[in-house]
Enzyme design. Sequence first.
Site, short mmCIF file in Angstrom:
data_model
loop_
_atom_site.label_atom_id
_atom_site.label_comp_id
_atom_site.label_asym_id
_atom_site.label_seq_id
_atom_site.Cartn_x
_atom_site.Cartn_y
_atom_site.Cartn_z
N HIS A 54 -0.07 -2.93 6.30
CA HIS A 54 1.02 -1.95 6.14
C HIS A 54 2.31 -2.39 6.83
O HIS A 54 3.24 -1.58 6.94
CB HIS A 54 0.60 -0.55 6.64
CG HIS A 54 -0.48 0.09 5.82
ND1 HIS A 54 -0.72 1.44 5.83
CD2 HIS A 54 -1.38 -0.44 4.95
CE1 HIS A 54 -1.73 1.72 5.01
NE2 HIS A 54 -2.15 0.59 4.48
N ASP A 87 0.83 -1.22 0.00
CA ASP A 87 0.00 0.00 0.00
C ASP A 87 0.86 1.27 0.00
O ASP A 87 1.67 1.48 0.91
CB ASP A 87 -0.90 0.05 1.25
CG ASP A 87 -1.79 -1.19 1.39
OD1 ASP A 87 -1.44 -2.26 0.89
OD2 ASP A 87 -2.85 -1.06 2.05
N GLU A 106 -4.67 1.97 -2.48
CA GLU A 106 -5.87 2.39 -1.73
C GLU A 106 -5.64 3.58 -0.80
O GLU A 106 -6.59 4.22 -0.40
CB GLU A 106 -6.45 1.21 -0.92
CG GLU A 106 -5.59 0.81 0.26
CD GLU A 106 -6.37 0.14 1.39
OE1 GLU A 106 -7.57 -0.09 1.27
OE2 GLU A 106 -5.72 -0.16 2.42
N ASN A 107 -4.37 3.84 -0.44
CA ASN A 107 -4.08 4.97 0.45
C ASN A 107 -3.24 6.04 -0.24
O ASN A 107 -2.61 6.88 0.43
CB ASN A 107 -3.31 4.49 1.69
CG ASN A 107 -3.98 3.35 2.40
OD1 ASN A 107 -3.54 2.21 2.30
ND2 ASN A 107 -5.06 3.62 3.09
N HIS A 158 -6.58 -8.60 0.30
CA HIS A 158 -6.51 -7.46 1.21
C HIS A 158 -7.24 -7.84 2.50
O HIS A 158 -8.47 -7.80 2.57
CB HIS A 158 -7.19 -6.27 0.52
CG HIS A 158 -6.87 -4.96 1.14
ND1 HIS A 158 -5.67 -4.32 0.94
CD2 HIS A 158 -7.57 -4.16 1.97
CE1 HIS A 158 -5.66 -3.19 1.60
NE2 HIS A 158 -6.80 -3.07 2.26
N HIS A 195 -2.90 -4.66 3.30
CA HIS A 195 -3.80 -4.00 4.25
C HIS A 195 -3.18 -3.69 5.61
O HIS A 195 -3.48 -2.65 6.19
CB HIS A 195 -5.09 -4.82 4.47
CG HIS A 195 -6.01 -4.22 5.51
ND1 HIS A 195 -6.65 -3.02 5.32
CD2 HIS A 195 -6.39 -4.65 6.74
CE1 HIS A 195 -7.39 -2.75 6.39
NE2 HIS A 195 -7.25 -3.71 7.28
N ASN A 241 -10.25 -1.80 1.22
CA ASN A 241 -11.38 -1.18 1.91
C ASN A 241 -11.38 0.35 1.82
O ASN A 241 -12.42 0.98 1.96
CB ASN A 241 -11.40 -1.60 3.38
CG ASN A 241 -10.09 -1.32 4.09
OD1 ASN A 241 -9.03 -1.71 3.61
ND2 ASN A 241 -10.14 -0.64 5.21
N HIS A 242 -10.20 0.96 1.58
CA HIS A 242 -10.16 2.43 1.49
C HIS A 242 -10.42 2.98 0.09
O HIS A 242 -10.31 4.19 -0.11
CB HIS A 242 -8.81 2.95 2.00
CG HIS A 242 -8.67 2.86 3.50
ND1 HIS A 242 -9.45 3.62 4.35
CD2 HIS A 242 -7.88 2.10 4.28
CE1 HIS A 242 -9.14 3.32 5.60
NE2 HIS A 242 -8.19 2.40 5.58
FE LIG Z 1 -3.87 0.24 3.22
FE LIG Z 2 -6.86 -1.56 3.74
#
Ligand SMILES: [Fe+2]
Ligand SMILES: [Fe+2]
Length: 258
Positions: free
Chosen positions: A177, A8, A39-40, A150, A175, A67-68
């Site tokens: 990190h 990520d 996603e981030n 994830h 997910h 999810n983000h």
């Molecule tokens: Fe993430």
């Molecule tokens: Fe995530």
Amino acid sequence: MKIMLVGDVVGRTGRKAFDRYTKELRQKYNVDMVIVNGENSAGGKGISRKSMDELLRGGADVITSGNHIWDNREVYGFIDQEPYLVRPANYPQGAPGKGWCIYPFRSANVAVINLSGRAFMPDMDCPFQKIEDILSEIGNEADIFVLDFHAETTSEKMAMGFYLDGRVQAVVGTHTHIQTSDARILPKGTGYITDLGMVGPWHSVLGVEPEIIIKKFTTCMPARFNVAEGPAVYSAVVMDIDTATKKTVNIERIFITE
Ligand SMILES: [Fe+2]
Ligand SMILES: [Fe+2]
């Protein structure tokens, strides 16, 4: 072929580090294709047109998420048009975007699939059932299959790895990190790591300024998350996949801290 899978990317610090190291690593390891979780990438929350373009310019071929993915509303405007941006496939029907894509590389078509776990994650359709549907839907359209799973727990990710061992070439977790040190080839030839880790600020709690998270834990009050600055961490793996035998023959972990 060699595929580099990158964890990520968090905020500007992450995007800058992705740009700084990806091209260099591509050359060093003779990488054919780069898959990164974005996603981030926009301010730590979601993905914007700008953050996506920066990842593509920095050397990404396919961008996965999690999810983000919906946190930056800009994504609604482009997710259906971007051929190489995917979100977890096990969102219930009706969610925008797609859960897998096929990236053509020379004589091999590489299917990149994204799924979300369910343990300590938003309610989703069953990822184990979903991957069965996807594998039969793709069928012979792809030669190589890569999954970004994830998910929060190590157990759910390991279970998915063994579940798919020998049927796909790569299963990587994202997910948390935090990179795990268990990069391995599973018994039937699938390359696996429980979590790739992140590309983002090194002196941070999962990308966020430590002071904010400490305050959150010590006061139990809500807080606004700011992405930390300063030196970066770059976390990834490079997999060497034998396209003839359809087995992953080598996996190398990359963990750079500034
Ligand atoms: Fe993430
Ligand atoms: Fe995530």
